[in-house]
Write a protein that holds these residues in place. Structure first.
Motif, PDB file in Angstrom:
ATOM      1  N   ARG A   6       0.839  -1.195   0.000  1.00  0.00           N
ATOM      2  CA  ARG A   6       0.000   0.000   0.000  1.00  0.00           C
ATOM      3  C   ARG A   6       0.877   1.249   0.000  1.00  0.00           C
ATOM      4  O   ARG A   6       1.976   1.254   0.513  1.00  0.00           O
ATOM      5  N   LEU A   7       0.287   2.318  -0.536  1.00  0.00           N
ATOM      6  CA  LEU A   7       0.901   3.634  -0.519  1.00  0.00           C
ATOM      7  C   LEU A   7      -0.167   4.597  -0.039  1.00  0.00           C
ATOM      8  O   LEU A   7      -1.232   4.698  -0.648  1.00  0.00           O
ATOM      9  N   CYS A   8       0.079   5.283   1.054  1.00  0.00           N
ATOM     10  CA  CYS A   8      -0.870   6.268   1.578  1.00  0.00           C
ATOM     11  C   CYS A   8      -0.415   7.652   1.130  1.00  0.00           C
ATOM     12  O   CYS A   8       0.751   8.008   1.304  1.00  0.00           O
ATOM     13  N   VAL A   9      -1.327   8.402   0.543  1.00  0.00           N
ATOM     14  CA  VAL A   9      -0.986   9.709  -0.003  1.00  0.00           C
ATOM     15  C   VAL A   9      -1.920  10.756   0.585  1.00  0.00           C
ATOM     16  O   VAL A   9      -3.139  10.599   0.544  1.00  0.00           O
ATOM     17  N   GLU A  10      -1.352  11.834   1.132  1.00  0.00           N
ATOM     18  CA  GLU A  10      -2.142  12.953   1.625  1.00  0.00           C
ATOM     19  C   GLU A  10      -2.520  13.799   0.420  1.00  0.00           C
ATOM     20  O   GLU A  10      -1.655  14.332  -0.281  1.00  0.00           O
ATOM     21  N   ARG A  15      -8.979  15.278  -2.858  1.00  0.00           N
ATOM     22  CA  ARG A  15      -9.663  13.981  -2.869  1.00  0.00           C
ATOM     23  C   ARG A  15     -10.909  13.997  -3.758  1.00  0.00           C
ATOM     24  O   ARG A  15     -11.112  13.103  -4.580  1.00  0.00           O
ATOM     25  N   GLY A  30      -7.796   3.865  -6.425  1.00  0.00           N
ATOM     26  CA  GLY A  30      -6.560   3.076  -6.348  1.00  0.00           C
ATOM     27  C   GLY A  30      -6.043   2.690  -7.720  1.00  0.00           C
ATOM     28  O   GLY A  30      -4.842   2.763  -7.997  1.00  0.00           O
TER      29      GLY A  30
END
Length: 178
Positions: A6-10, A15, A30
């Motif tokens: 997984r890659l979490c992006v702010e 959004r 995703g």
């Protein structure tokens, strides 16, 4: 056992726009991110330029970091949130930029400023080509009456660039020094 990567992006307020962009293309958020990452990696493998804005920091900033907690009143948090959104950065990044600006006295540029500097650098590339052509013409003895007006145009473009960059840096320093 299958391991998920997984890659979490702010997304800093992006959004909703990202979800609309993906929905128009009939994909999940995703899947959209995977496609963009794949395109960037493919471009890198082909040794071509990828139009991604990146900001570099000094090596001192790239060192280890420690987390701290900052407690704000709801009104303060709302004000900081509005300023961060106006600068197109996350709340944490805005606070860090504020601290760094006060500690170093150096400008902390956001996405808008980086785009403006990029545009300015493209204009400088044009100036560079003009100057090279003028130098070739002068070396070959092909100076024409238009040469003086070309030199004046180059001088004016350089002045415009210098004023724009100076104003940008001054605005950044003023913003963080309040």
């Amino acid at each position: 056992m299958h391991v998920r990567e997984r890659l979490c992006v702010e997304l800093a307020g992006l959004r909703a726009d990202w979800e609309v962009w993906c929905a128009r293309r009939g994909m999940t958020t995703g899947e959209g991110a995977r496609q963009l990452i794949t395109a960037a990696l493919d471009a890198e493998g082909a040794d071509s330029d990828v139009p991604v804005a990146t900001g570099t920091r000094s090596s001192e900033v790239d060192g280890p970091r420690r987390r701290i907690e900052v407690r704000l009143t709801p009104a303060e948090l709302e004000a900081v949130g509005k300023r961060a959104a106006a600068s197109s950065v996350t709340l944490n990044r805005w606070i860090v930029a504020l601290i760094r600006a006060h500690l170093t006295g150096e400008p902390q540029l956001g996405q808008v400023e980086m785009r403006l500097l990029s545009d300015s650098n493209q204009q400088l590339a044009t100036v560079s080509r003009w100057l090279a052509q003028l130098a070739r013409d002068a070396a070959a003895g092909r100076l024409t009456p238009d040469t003086e007006s070309n030199i004046g145009a180059v001088r004016q473009l350089i002045g415009t660039h210098l004023r724009a960059v100076t104003a940008l840096i001054r605005a950044s320093l003023d913003r963080w020094s309040r």
